[in-house]
Design a protein around this motif. Structure first.
Motif, PDB file in Angstrom:
ATOM      1  N   VAL A  52       0.857  -1.185   0.000  1.00  0.00           N
ATOM      2  CA  VAL A  52       0.000   0.000   0.000  1.00  0.00           C
ATOM      3  C   VAL A  52       0.893   1.235   0.000  1.00  0.00           C
ATOM      4  O   VAL A  52       1.718   1.417   0.910  1.00  0.00           O
ATOM      5  N   THR A  53       0.745   2.092  -1.005  1.00  0.00           N
ATOM      6  CA  THR A  53       1.617   3.264  -1.141  1.00  0.00           C
ATOM      7  C   THR A  53       0.882   4.369  -1.880  1.00  0.00           C
ATOM      8  O   THR A  53      -0.057   4.101  -2.644  1.00  0.00           O
ATOM      9  N   SER A  54       1.312   5.606  -1.661  1.00  0.00           N
ATOM     10  CA  SER A  54       0.784   6.725  -2.450  1.00  0.00           C
ATOM     11  C   SER A  54       1.658   7.009  -3.663  1.00  0.00           C
ATOM     12  O   SER A  54       1.348   7.901  -4.452  1.00  0.00           O
ATOM     13  N   ASP A  55       2.747   6.264  -3.800  1.00  0.00           N
ATOM     14  CA  ASP A  55       3.734   6.497  -4.854  1.00  0.00           C
ATOM     15  C   ASP A  55       3.527   5.489  -5.981  1.00  0.00           C
ATOM     16  O   ASP A  55       3.844   4.308  -5.842  1.00  0.00           O
ATOM     17  N   ALA A  56       2.996   5.959  -7.110  1.00  0.00           N
ATOM     18  CA  ALA A  56       2.733   5.071  -8.242  1.00  0.00           C
ATOM     19  C   ALA A  56       4.021   4.461  -8.786  1.00  0.00           C
ATOM     20  O   ALA A  56       4.028   3.309  -9.246  1.00  0.00           O
ATOM     21  N   ASP A  57       5.126   5.211  -8.746  1.00  0.00           N
ATOM     22  CA  ASP A  57       6.398   4.691  -9.226  1.00  0.00           C
ATOM     23  C   ASP A  57       6.861   3.509  -8.371  1.00  0.00           C
ATOM     24  O   ASP A  57       7.343   2.498  -8.892  1.00  0.00           O
ATOM     25  N   GLU A  58       6.738   3.625  -7.051  1.00  0.00           N
ATOM     26  CA  GLU A  58       7.154   2.529  -6.180  1.00  0.00           C
ATOM     27  C   GLU A  58       6.274   1.301  -6.394  1.00  0.00           C
ATOM     28  O   GLU A  58       6.759   0.165  -6.368  1.00  0.00           O
ATOM     29  N   ALA A  59       4.982   1.518  -6.613  1.00  0.00           N
ATOM     30  CA  ALA A  59       4.091   0.400  -6.886  1.00  0.00           C
ATOM     31  C   ALA A  59       4.466  -0.289  -8.194  1.00  0.00           C
ATOM     32  O   ALA A  59       4.448  -1.518  -8.302  1.00  0.00           O
ATOM     33  N   ALA A  60       4.832   0.506  -9.206  1.00  0.00           N
ATOM     34  CA  ALA A  60       5.142  -0.047 -10.519  1.00  0.00           C
ATOM     35  C   ALA A  60       6.428  -0.864 -10.518  1.00  0.00           C
ATOM     36  O   ALA A  60       6.525  -1.876 -11.222  1.00  0.00           O
ATOM     37  N   ARG A  61       7.427  -0.460  -9.739  1.00  0.00           N
ATOM     38  CA  ARG A  61       8.720  -1.130  -9.817  1.00  0.00           C
ATOM     39  C   ARG A  61       8.882  -2.268  -8.815  1.00  0.00           C
ATOM     40  O   ARG A  61       9.890  -2.968  -8.847  1.00  0.00           O
ATOM     41  N   ALA A  62       7.913  -2.485  -7.925  1.00  0.00           N
ATOM     42  CA  ALA A  62       8.039  -3.562  -6.939  1.00  0.00           C
ATOM     43  C   ALA A  62       8.110  -4.910  -7.650  1.00  0.00           C
ATOM     44  O   ALA A  62       7.338  -5.181  -8.569  1.00  0.00           O
ATOM     45  N   PRO A  63       9.032  -5.802  -7.246  1.00  0.00           N
ATOM     46  CA  PRO A  63       9.212  -7.070  -7.950  1.00  0.00           C
ATOM     47  C   PRO A  63       8.269  -8.175  -7.502  1.00  0.00           C
ATOM     48  O   PRO A  63       8.302  -9.268  -8.055  1.00  0.00           O
ATOM     49  N   MET A  64       7.425  -7.916  -6.499  1.00  0.00           N
ATOM     50  CA  MET A  64       6.522  -8.967  -6.032  1.00  0.00           C
ATOM     51  C   MET A  64       5.348  -8.348  -5.288  1.00  0.00           C
ATOM     52  O   MET A  64       5.401  -7.203  -4.855  1.00  0.00           O
ATOM     53  N   GLY A  65       4.266  -9.106  -5.162  1.00  0.00           N
ATOM     54  CA  GLY A  65       3.116  -8.695  -4.374  1.00  0.00           C
ATOM     55  C   GLY A  65       2.099  -7.878  -5.139  1.00  0.00           C
ATOM     56  O   GLY A  65       2.357  -7.353  -6.214  1.00  0.00           O
ATOM     57  N   ASP A  66       0.889  -7.787  -4.552  1.00  0.00           N
ATOM     58  CA  ASP A  66      -0.154  -6.914  -5.076  1.00  0.00           C
ATOM     59  C   ASP A  66       0.094  -5.502  -4.567  1.00  0.00           C
ATOM     60  O   ASP A  66       0.639  -5.312  -3.470  1.00  0.00           O
ATOM     61  N   ALA A  67      -0.335  -4.500  -5.334  1.00  0.00           N
ATOM     62  CA  ALA A  67      -0.113  -3.112  -4.938  1.00  0.00           C
ATOM     63  C   ALA A  67      -1.416  -2.329  -4.947  1.00  0.00           C
ATOM     64  O   ALA A  67      -2.275  -2.538  -5.813  1.00  0.00           O
ATOM     65  N   LEU A  68      -1.544  -1.445  -3.989  1.00  0.00           N
ATOM     66  CA  LEU A  68      -2.701  -0.563  -3.880  1.00  0.00           C
ATOM     67  C   LEU A  68      -2.168   0.859  -3.747  1.00  0.00           C
ATOM     68  O   LEU A  68      -1.445   1.182  -2.798  1.00  0.00           O
ATOM     69  N   ILE A  69      -2.513   1.721  -4.702  1.00  0.00           N
ATOM     70  CA  ILE A  69      -2.046   3.110  -4.697  1.00  0.00           C
ATOM     71  C   ILE A  69      -3.155   3.976  -4.115  1.00  0.00           C
ATOM     72  O   ILE A  69      -4.221   4.124  -4.712  1.00  0.00           O
ATOM     73  N   THR A  70      -2.884   4.531  -2.938  1.00  0.00           N
ATOM     74  CA  THR A  70      -3.905   5.312  -2.247  1.00  0.00           C
ATOM     75  C   THR A  70      -3.266   6.160  -1.171  1.00  0.00           C
ATOM     76  O   THR A  70      -2.078   6.019  -0.879  1.00  0.00           O
ATOM     77  N   GLY A  71      -4.054   7.035  -0.565  1.00  0.00           N
ATOM     78  CA  GLY A  71      -3.582   7.816   0.568  1.00  0.00           C
ATOM     79  C   GLY A  71      -3.408   6.917   1.787  1.00  0.00           C
ATOM     80  O   GLY A  71      -4.258   6.064   2.075  1.00  0.00           O
ATOM     81  N   ILE A  72      -2.326   7.105   2.533  1.00  0.00           N
ATOM     82  CA  ILE A  72      -2.018   6.214   3.648  1.00  0.00           C
ATOM     83  C   ILE A  72      -3.003   6.374   4.797  1.00  0.00           C
ATOM     84  O   ILE A  72      -3.520   5.377   5.334  1.00  0.00           O
ATOM     85  N   GLN A  73      -3.292   7.604   5.187  1.00  0.00           N
ATOM     86  CA  GLN A  73      -4.168   7.799   6.342  1.00  0.00           C
ATOM     87  C   GLN A  73      -5.573   7.226   6.129  1.00  0.00           C
ATOM     88  O   GLN A  73      -6.055   6.462   6.983  1.00  0.00           O
ATOM     89  N   PRO A  74      -6.256   7.550   5.028  1.00  0.00           N
ATOM     90  CA  PRO A  74      -7.599   6.958   4.857  1.00  0.00           C
ATOM     91  C   PRO A  74      -7.566   5.441   4.772  1.00  0.00           C
ATOM     92  O   PRO A  74      -8.490   4.773   5.259  1.00  0.00           O
ATOM     93  N   PHE A  75      -6.513   4.884   4.167  1.00  0.00           N
ATOM     94  CA  PHE A  75      -6.423   3.434   4.093  1.00  0.00           C
ATOM     95  C   PHE A  75      -6.322   2.807   5.478  1.00  0.00           C
ATOM     96  O   PHE A  75      -7.050   1.858   5.802  1.00  0.00           O
ATOM     97  N   VAL A  76      -5.406   3.320   6.298  1.00  0.00           N
ATOM     98  CA  VAL A  76      -5.225   2.742   7.639  1.00  0.00           C
ATOM     99  C   VAL A  76      -6.501   2.883   8.451  1.00  0.00           C
ATOM    100  O   VAL A  76      -6.915   1.949   9.172  1.00  0.00           O
ATOM    101  N   GLU A  77      -7.154   4.033   8.357  1.00  0.00           N
ATOM    102  CA  GLU A  77      -8.398   4.232   9.096  1.00  0.00           C
ATOM    103  C   GLU A  77      -9.465   3.225   8.657  1.00  0.00           C
ATOM    104  O   GLU A  77     -10.158   2.634   9.501  1.00  0.00           O
ATOM    105  N   GLN A  78      -9.595   3.015   7.348  1.00  0.00           N
ATOM    106  CA  GLN A  78     -10.615   2.088   6.840  1.00  0.00           C
ATOM    107  C   GLN A  78     -10.311   0.648   7.243  1.00  0.00           C
ATOM    108  O   GLN A  78     -11.206  -0.083   7.663  1.00  0.00           O
ATOM    109  N   LEU A  79      -9.053   0.232   7.112  1.00  0.00           N
ATOM    110  CA  LEU A  79      -8.712  -1.144   7.439  1.00  0.00           C
ATOM    111  C   LEU A  79      -8.882  -1.401   8.934  1.00  0.00           C
ATOM    112  O   LEU A  79      -9.411  -2.447   9.340  1.00  0.00           O
TER     113      LEU A  79
END
Length: 527
Positions: free
Chosen positions: A302-329
């Motif tokens: 989970v990241t707000s950085d689309a570049d970091e999500a794109a270059r990760a070599p493994m796992g699923d990625a979710l591009i979103t704001g960190i605070q709303p994500f943590v609050e929702q989860l």
């Protein structure tokens, strides 16, 4: 009486006010004097003697304040001198607007001295965007756009080159539309995505959290700690983290992950679900080949950085704001009926006056004496693991480190952080090798009486390089030893209160005195 038409400079200063920017960090040259002429009384100009110090200080200020900082450099030469510091700003997602003076628009055709040739290319790829306005009328719009872009997800530095004869030009009447404009970011994760994550966490036998700097910049540290408790999961800090995203005194704090493939995987080998929040997957350092994930483990990033999500070599990625994500989860997960296990490792401490002057005991003394809400910076890279295990960093904005590993960050950044957080004590641990990169920042510390404390850990060389030499089986190499430097004398030359210490007792006395000082202090510790 004829109404005075506002100039480009008037408009830009008003734009800065609208964005609550009232400080300019700089090292000026002739191309910048028109911008600084009749400098407004409601602004502060912070002079540094080196451009790397300018950007490092603005970097620390932006990270600690949560607000964009504004930098003014001199043409190509000043921009070039700042490039090393920009590597850290880019990697730490620091919202900085970097401006530089271009030669006069009326002269650039003749290729004059101090022309910034191909100005927009020079700072790339270390900035989110780089621009030179096509006309004086475009300057205010370019500055406003740069500020909005610098703070947008994922934040980072933005560069604007401005011809110096643009500043006195009149602006258009409809500029009021720009001055009244606001940009607000709203991010919310789809409920079905949150439900899917809830089910995956529930099905996992042993979930684990890995947390990065975006958690701290979003101010979610305490909420993430409650999330770890609700998940019954240990919380690791991502390798080489430039900020502290989790309270280090918390029962779920497991430590900081190593920056090698095999060694990192070994730390999380017992876990089948890895949730990475707000950090890259993963930023390795040393060559340590091995499995990237434990066999059969799932990873969600989970990241707000689309570049970091794109270059990760493994796992699923979710591009979103960190605070709303943590609050929702957190809201979606069921409450736990009992306390989660204790994952934090205990350490044995010794702060007796007669104890040996080791790095461990030194950090324990700082833990004992320094105020509970102190802010730490570290550029004694061989001590990273020790610092994380022995210092309490319980609240947001308690720790900063060079995000790209570029040396020269901690000294100026500490000054920026202290300016942004005058109610908290800033303490920077800096190796003797690192001190040389931005030593002139001490002049700025004295000029503005910034009461940061610098602890120089002097082992007469680049200890981190010695470790790598052993790792790489390099028996001999030049350039690893640095001896014969007296940092106390250097600091005293700049006017900084300084002292050598050679025992744990003298260190405690010096630190206590520095904490009572109203200005900068330096303590050199021979290790």
């Amino acid at each position: 009486m004829t109404k005075q038409v506002p100039t480009v400079k008037d408009a830009v200063y008003q734009i800065l006010r609208n964005h609550k920017i009232d400080t300019v960090f700089g090292n000026p040259g002739s191309n910048e004097l028109h911008f600084l002429k009749d400098f407004p009384a409601d602004f502060q100009y912070v002079l540094c003697l080196d451009e790397g110090v300018v950007v490092g200080m603005a970097d620390g200020y932006a990270q600690a304040s949560g607000q964009p900082s504004f930098v003014n450099l001199h043409s190509a030469a000043g921009t070039g001198n700042a490039m090393g510091a920009l590597t850290n700003s880019r990697n730490s997602h620091s919202p900085i607007v970097v401006t530089s003076g271009q030669q006069a628009r009326s002269m650039v055709f003749s290729d004059p001295l101090l022309k910034n040739t191909d100005a927009t290319t020079l700072p790339k790829p270390l900035v989110k965007d780089s621009y030179e306005p096509l006309s004086p009328q475009e300057v205010p719009y370019s500055i406003n756009r740069a500020i909005n872009l610098a703070v947008s997800d994922a934040p980072g530095p933005v560069y604007v080159s401005i011809p110096y004869d643009d500043w006195e030009e009149p602006v258009r009447e409809n500029l009021d539309l720009l001055l009244d404009r606001k940009v607000v970011q709203v991010a919310c994760v789809d409920p079905s995505t949150i439900q899917d994550l809830r089910e995956r966490i529930a099905q996992a036998q042993s979930p684990v959290l890995v947390l990065g700097p975006e958690v701290d910049s979003a101010g979610c540290n305490e909420l993430v700690a409650r999330l770890a408790e609700r998940m019954n999961a240990p919380a690791w800090v991502a390798p080489s983290a430039p900020r502290c995203p989790f309270p280090t005194s918390h029962r779920c704090f497991a430590g900081i992950l190593p920056a090698g493939e095999a060694s990192l995987c070994d730390k999380i080998k017992s876990h089948d679900f890895i949730l990475v929040i707000g950090g890259p997957v993963f930023r390795y350092h040393q060559k340590d080949p091995g499995a990237l994930l434990p066999q059969g483990a799932q990873l969600v990033h989970v990241t707000s950085d689309a570049d970091e999500a794109a270059r990760a070599p493994m796992g699923d990625a979710l591009i979103t704001g960190i605070q709303p994500f943590v609050e929702q989860l957190y809201a979606a997960l069921p409450e736990k009926e009992a306390d989660c296990p204790v994952f934090k490792q205990d350490v044995v401490r010794n702060t007796d006056d007669g104890a040996a002057l080791t790095v461990e005991n030194l950090f324990d003394c700082v833990e004992e004496i320094a105020p509970a809400n102190s802010i730490y910076l570290n550029e004694a890279t061989s001590t990273l693991a020790t610092l994380w295990s022995r210092l309490t960093m319980a609240t947001s904005g308690s720790y900063y480190f060079a995000a790209a590993g570029g040396l020269g960050f901690a000294l100026p950044a500490a000054l920026g952080v202290q300016m942004a957080c005058p109610g908290r004590q800033v303490i920077a641990f800096i190796g003797d090798g690192s001190m040389h990169y931005s030593i002139s920042a001490l002049w700025t510390a004295v000029r503005y009486q910034i009461p940061a404390i610098f602890i120089v850990l002097n082992n007469n060389g680049y200890m981190a390089l010695r470790w790598f030499a052993e790792l790489f089986d390099v028996d001999s190499a030049p350039g690893l030893e640095i001896e014969g430097v007296d940092f106390v004398k250097i600091a005293e030359g700049y006017g900084v209160k300084s002292e050598h210490v050679d025992s744990l007792k003298s260190f405690k006395l010096s630190l206590a005195a520095a904490l009572e000082s109203n200005g900068p202090s330096l303590i050199e510790v021979k290790l």
